[in-house]
Design an enzyme around this catalytic site. Structure first.
Site, PDB file in Angstrom:
ATOM      1  N   ASN A 151       3.890  -0.061   4.832  1.00  0.00           N
ATOM      2  CA  ASN A 151       3.624  -0.574   3.578  1.00  0.00           C
ATOM      3  C   ASN A 151       2.044  -0.076   2.990  1.00  0.00           C
ATOM      4  O   ASN A 151       1.164  -0.472   3.345  1.00  0.00           O
ATOM      5  CB  ASN A 151       3.371  -2.056   3.656  1.00  0.00           C
ATOM      6  CG  ASN A 151       3.038  -2.747   2.393  1.00  0.00           C
ATOM      7  OD1 ASN A 151       2.879  -2.271   1.337  1.00  0.00           O
ATOM      8  ND2 ASN A 151       2.826  -4.055   2.612  1.00  0.00           N
ATOM      9  N   HIS A 179       5.746 -10.913   0.325  1.00  0.00           N
ATOM     10  CA  HIS A 179       4.487 -10.529   1.053  1.00  0.00           C
ATOM     11  C   HIS A 179       3.388 -11.404   0.828  1.00  0.00           C
ATOM     12  O   HIS A 179       3.289 -11.947  -0.318  1.00  0.00           O
ATOM     13  CB  HIS A 179       4.008  -9.053   0.655  1.00  0.00           C
ATOM     14  CG  HIS A 179       3.095  -8.526   1.676  1.00  0.00           C
ATOM     15  ND1 HIS A 179       1.578  -9.008   1.503  1.00  0.00           N
ATOM     16  CD2 HIS A 179       3.205  -7.746   2.604  1.00  0.00           C
ATOM     17  CE1 HIS A 179       1.060  -8.296   2.454  1.00  0.00           C
ATOM     18  NE2 HIS A 179       1.878  -7.815   3.221  1.00  0.00           N
ATOM     19  N   GLU A 229       4.446 -12.071   9.498  1.00  0.00           N
ATOM     20  CA  GLU A 229       3.067 -11.521   9.402  1.00  0.00           C
ATOM     21  C   GLU A 229       2.242 -12.860   8.943  1.00  0.00           C
ATOM     22  O   GLU A 229       1.851 -13.170   7.916  1.00  0.00           O
ATOM     23  CB  GLU A 229       2.942 -10.803   7.893  1.00  0.00           C
ATOM     24  CG  GLU A 229       3.975  -9.523   7.919  1.00  0.00           C
ATOM     25  CD  GLU A 229       3.265  -8.133   6.941  1.00  0.00           C
ATOM     26  OE1 GLU A 229       3.091  -7.155   7.347  1.00  0.00           O
ATOM     27  OE2 GLU A 229       3.126  -8.705   5.872  1.00  0.00           O
ATOM     28  N   GLY A 256      -5.002  -7.088   7.397  1.00  0.00           N
ATOM     29  CA  GLY A 256      -6.110  -6.500   7.167  1.00  0.00           C
ATOM     30  C   GLY A 256      -7.529  -6.947   7.577  1.00  0.00           C
ATOM     31  O   GLY A 256      -8.458  -6.748   7.114  1.00  0.00           O
ATOM     32  N   SER A 300      -2.541  -5.898  11.380  1.00  0.00           N
ATOM     33  CA  SER A 300      -3.270  -5.128  12.087  1.00  0.00           C
ATOM     34  C   SER A 300      -2.775  -4.569  13.313  1.00  0.00           C
ATOM     35  O   SER A 300      -3.450  -4.486  14.151  1.00  0.00           O
ATOM     36  CB  SER A 300      -4.599  -6.184  12.668  1.00  0.00           C
ATOM     37  OG  SER A 300      -5.264  -6.559  11.470  1.00  0.00           O
TER      38      SER A 300
END
Ligand code: 13P
Length: 255
Positions: A11, A98, A170, A176, A215
């Site tokens: 992504n 997302h 996620e 991130g 991550s």
């Protein structure tokens, strides 16, 4: 139990320029093993690079995906992209729901369900993202949050629509941040998701690929992918460096 072929999906989010996208894709392609012994590999690019990527990926083993899609078929929706348009350019996958779309752009579970159905209706496989906020995890609400996100899509799109879909767990606190869920934490939620689907259809639950995202890096991927219900990854930052992304793909074989 069905053997599920792992999927590793990049992504890219809102990163890159034409000048960087070309060598990135070439680097990924150069490192891909021929044939289908490894994972399936997809790149979900910014909309505007889809035509460029489509032509570069033609005849390769890497498939194309998008990061979002409109819940509407067509019409007066300035700035939006329809599923039929993505289909026109050979997208096989489309990410829906997302956490950045849910939290920065206010997409509701209902809207995500409509996007999911729209992708399926146009022959693409949605990658449905679910996951909890840090506060929700700390409050012990992880399963309730994930269940609500999943149940809305099952209710509105129907369980049959999951036959070719992919789910990505996620946890928002891992995206991130460099703070990944432990393999055991992720496995627990993946198993929960599969069980939730099995309430409606055992076969679909057994077959569906559930990716982990948040991550994932070359040095933690093999441990994560070694878990029974983790069938690959949805990769953000680390997918922007060809060597790192390829190492993650390889980790599905080692994991
Ligand atoms: P990072 O890999 O950068 O944490 O992003 C994960 C993600 O959001 C993939 O969709």
């Amino acid at each position: 139990m069905t053997r599920r072929r792992p999927l590793v999906a990049a992504n890219w989010k809102m990163n890159g320029t034409l000048a960087s996208v070309r060598p990135l894709l070439d680097g990924i392609l150069a490192g891909m093993a021929a044939g289908d012994s490894g994972p399936e590999v997809a790149v979900c690019t910014p909309y505007i690079y889809i035509p460029e990527c489509q032509s570069r990926l033609q005849g390769t083993v890497v498939v194309l995906g998008a990061q979002n899609v409109s819940e509407h078929e067509s019409g007066a929706y300035t700035g939006e992209i329809a599923a039929a348009m993505l289909q026109d350019f050979g997208c096989r996958y489309v990410i829906v729901g997302h956490s950045e779309r849910r939290h920065l752009y206010g997409e509701s579970d209902h809207q995500v369900a409509e996007k999911f159905a729209m992708a399926v209706g146009h022959g693409m496989a949605p990658i449905l993202c679910v996951g909890e906020l840090l506060q929700e995890r700390e409050d012990g609400d992880t399963e309730a949050v994930v269940a609500a996100q999943l149940d809305t899509v099952i209710k509105e799109a129907g369980i049959a629509a999951f036959a070719n879909a992919v789910i990505a767990y996620e946890p928002v606190w891992a995206i991130g941040t460099g703070r990944t869920a432990s393999p055991e934490q992720a496995q627990e939620v993946h198993a929960f998701i599969r069980l939730r689907l099995a309430r409606h259809d055992d076969g679909i639950a057994d077959k569906i690929r559930i990716l982990y995202g948040g991550s994932v890096k070359a040095d933690n991927a093999a441990d994560i992918f070694s878990m029974a219900d983790i069938d690959g990854g949805l990769i953000g930052g680390a997918s922007l460096v060809a060597g790192e992304f390829l190492a993650i793909c390889q980790a599905t074989v080692d994991g």
